[in-house]
Write a protein that holds these residues in place. Structure first.
Motif, PDB file in Angstrom:
ATOM      1  N   GLY A  42      52.804  59.318  27.023  1.00  0.00           N
ATOM      2  CA  GLY A  42      52.200  58.260  26.233  1.00  0.00           C
ATOM      3  C   GLY A  42      51.024  57.596  26.935  1.00  0.00           C
ATOM      4  N   LEU A  43      50.255  56.851  26.148  1.00  0.00           N
ATOM      5  CA  LEU A  43      49.091  56.112  26.635  1.00  0.00           C
ATOM      6  C   LEU A  43      49.522  54.746  27.152  1.00  0.00           C
ATOM      7  CD1 LEU A  43      46.901  57.146  23.625  1.00  0.00           C
ATOM      8  CD2 LEU A  43      46.233  57.545  25.998  1.00  0.00           C
ATOM      9  N   PRO A  44      48.594  53.967  27.779  1.00  0.00           N
ATOM     10  CA  PRO A  44      48.940  52.617  28.221  1.00  0.00           C
ATOM     11  C   PRO A  44      49.615  51.821  27.107  1.00  0.00           C
ATOM     12  CG  PRO A  44      46.777  53.205  29.039  1.00  0.00           C
ATOM     13  CD  PRO A  44      47.215  54.337  28.165  1.00  0.00           C
ATOM     14  N   HIS A  45      50.624  51.040  27.465  1.00  0.00           N
ATOM     15  CA  HIS A  45      51.504  50.399  26.483  1.00  0.00           C
ATOM     16  C   HIS A  45      50.743  49.539  25.481  1.00  0.00           C
ATOM     17  CE1 HIS A  45      55.167  48.687  24.847  1.00  0.00           C
ATOM     18  NE2 HIS A  45      54.689  47.476  25.049  1.00  0.00           N
ATOM     19  N   SER A  46      49.844  48.685  25.954  1.00  0.00           N
ATOM     20  CA  SER A  46      49.123  47.783  25.048  1.00  0.00           C
ATOM     21  C   SER A  46      48.261  48.576  24.065  1.00  0.00           C
ATOM     22  CB  SER A  46      48.248  46.807  25.843  1.00  0.00           C
ATOM     23  OG  SER A  46      47.286  47.505  26.624  1.00  0.00           O
ATOM     24  N   PHE A  47      47.677  49.685  24.522  1.00  0.00           N
ATOM     25  CA  PHE A  47      46.854  50.517  23.655  1.00  0.00           C
ATOM     26  C   PHE A  47      47.721  51.232  22.614  1.00  0.00           C
ATOM     27  CE2 PHE A  47      44.141  54.455  23.085  1.00  0.00           C
ATOM     28  CZ  PHE A  47      43.188  53.829  22.294  1.00  0.00           C
ATOM     29  N   THR A  48      48.905  51.669  23.035  1.00  0.00           N
ATOM     30  CA  THR A  48      49.834  52.320  22.111  1.00  0.00           C
ATOM     31  C   THR A  48      50.239  51.378  20.989  1.00  0.00           C
ATOM     32  OG1 THR A  48      50.699  53.710  23.903  1.00  0.00           O
ATOM     33  CG2 THR A  48      52.052  53.514  21.927  1.00  0.00           C
TER      34      THR A  48
END
Length: 380
Positions: free
Chosen positions: A68-74
């Motif tokens: 997955g991508l960085p949490h905030s971006f997700t």
């Protein structure tokens, strides 16, 4: 009004905690004034600079970032169904150095650091995307702390009882490595024979996929398979462009939360996977390396959340990284901030109309820290 005041107070406390290294200021105004004064000379984005917006497709996301991508971006992608991000200046600098490496003959080695929430992981992800799209082979360690604080089974290495193998972690990483570089790995052959057991052997000329499958099917061999796979990739350096990308880079030097059979804490150098990665980042091979410091997932380290990079790396790490280009990821400049807010509005992350007054308040509350901006947008 009371709820809004409470929300504002919570974010004031959040920003102050993220910027606690600036000193014992008592108001956000003082924090902001001190921060902006200290960063004014560092911001290099001028009024005429053109900021770029990048996009990552769902297919690219699954292939490049299996975890997955960085949490905030997700979170933004889940809400807006759009994966657009502002390309940071540090991303452009690193990508340019990587693109020019073929002509200079020297592979760049960068170390990203900065305040928590300023986007070190995001810059690293953007560099990985650039390399993926331009045909690089990517050796990506998503978070070293995932290894040094793992709760999965460990076992002494057959070659050295003082070294700890992590079969589950090694198998998972081997699988991710093969997914990200599936097109490259299919073209590589094993240069020499390897004996794993009476039932498991590989011959010179075997496809590298066969060796990887052995590590995936038989986890107890996965730790031994990884160095073989990496060796073959690096041997093909004259035909391949190889990037080693590491998040949580300081985890290679910080205390672990893993105990040995005697109940003692294990040092990072006693973990097989950490040893393998350290050989990658310190070898004399002309391999490009980009690492990002992080406190996300850090345990057992008496270190403040925004400690200087020298503290995060500790003495051994500083000595080992002395030849690296240390690059600070700063909070957003005002131009970057405005562009970021416009992007949030365009993609629907913000549903309310943002006028100049609200934009000034956002700038005042977040101090240009991307993570704080993303958080506060949820309440608008």
């Amino acid at each position: 009004m009371a709820a809004r005041a409470c929300t504002r107070k919570l974010y004031l406390l959040s920003v102050r905690s993220n910027l606690n290294c600036l000193g014992p200021e008592r108001t956000l105004q003082e924090v902001s004034r001190r921060l902006f004064a200290s960063l004014a000379a560092k911001w290099k984005v001028g009024k005429k600079d053109v900021l770029k917006i990048g996009r990552i497709t769902d297919k690219e996301s699954k292939e490049m970032f299996p975890l997955g991508l960085p949490h905030s971006f997700t979170k933004q992608i889940e809400v807006t169904k759009k994966a657009d991000w502002l390309i940071r200046k540090q991303t452009n600098i690193i990508c340019d150095s990587l693109d020019n490496a073929s002509t200079t003959g020297v592979k760049p080695r960068h170390l990203l650091y900065g305040h928590t929430g300023c986007g070190m992981t995001t810059v690293l992800a953007q560099v990985i995307q650039h390399c993926f799209q331009t045909g690089w082979t990517i050796i990506h360690i998503a978070n070293v702390f995932g290894w040094t604080h793992s709760q999965f089974e460990t076992r002494p290495s057959p070659e050295d009882r003082d070294v700890i193998d992590q079969p589950a972690e090694a198998t998972a990483w081997l699988n991710r490595l093969s997914v990200v570089n599936q097109h490259t790995i299919k073209q590589l052959k094993v240069s020499k024979a390897h004996f794993w057991s009476n039932q498991a052997q590989s011959s010179a000329g075997d496809n590298l996929v066969k060796v990887i499958e052995l590590g995936l099917v038989r986890p107890r061999f996965s730790t031994d398979v990884i160095p073989v796979v990496l060796e073959e990739i690096l041997k093909a350096e004259n035909k391949l462009k190889v990037l080693v990308a590491i998040d949580g880079f300081n985890g290679l030097f910080n205390p672990t939360s893993i105990r040995n059979s005697e109940g003692n804490w294990v040092e990072p150098d006693q973990l097989s996977l950490v040893r393998i990665v350290k050989q990658l980042v310190t070898s004399e091979l002309p391999t490009a390396v980009v690492g990002a410091l992080s406190t996300r997932g850090m345990k057992r380290a008496p270190i403040r959340i925004n400690a200087p990079p020298e503290v995060l790396l500790e003495e051994k790490g500083v000595e080992m990284m002395k030849d690296y280009d240390w690059m600070e990821v700063l909070p957003l400049s005002r131009q970057e901030f405005n562009q970021c807010v416009d992007l949030y509005v365009k993609n629907g992350w913000i549903t309310k109309k943002i006028d100049f007054k609200i934009q000034e308040q956002l700038w005042y509350l977040t101090c240009g820290v991307p993570l704080e901006l993303s958080k506060i947008m949820r309440y608008i």
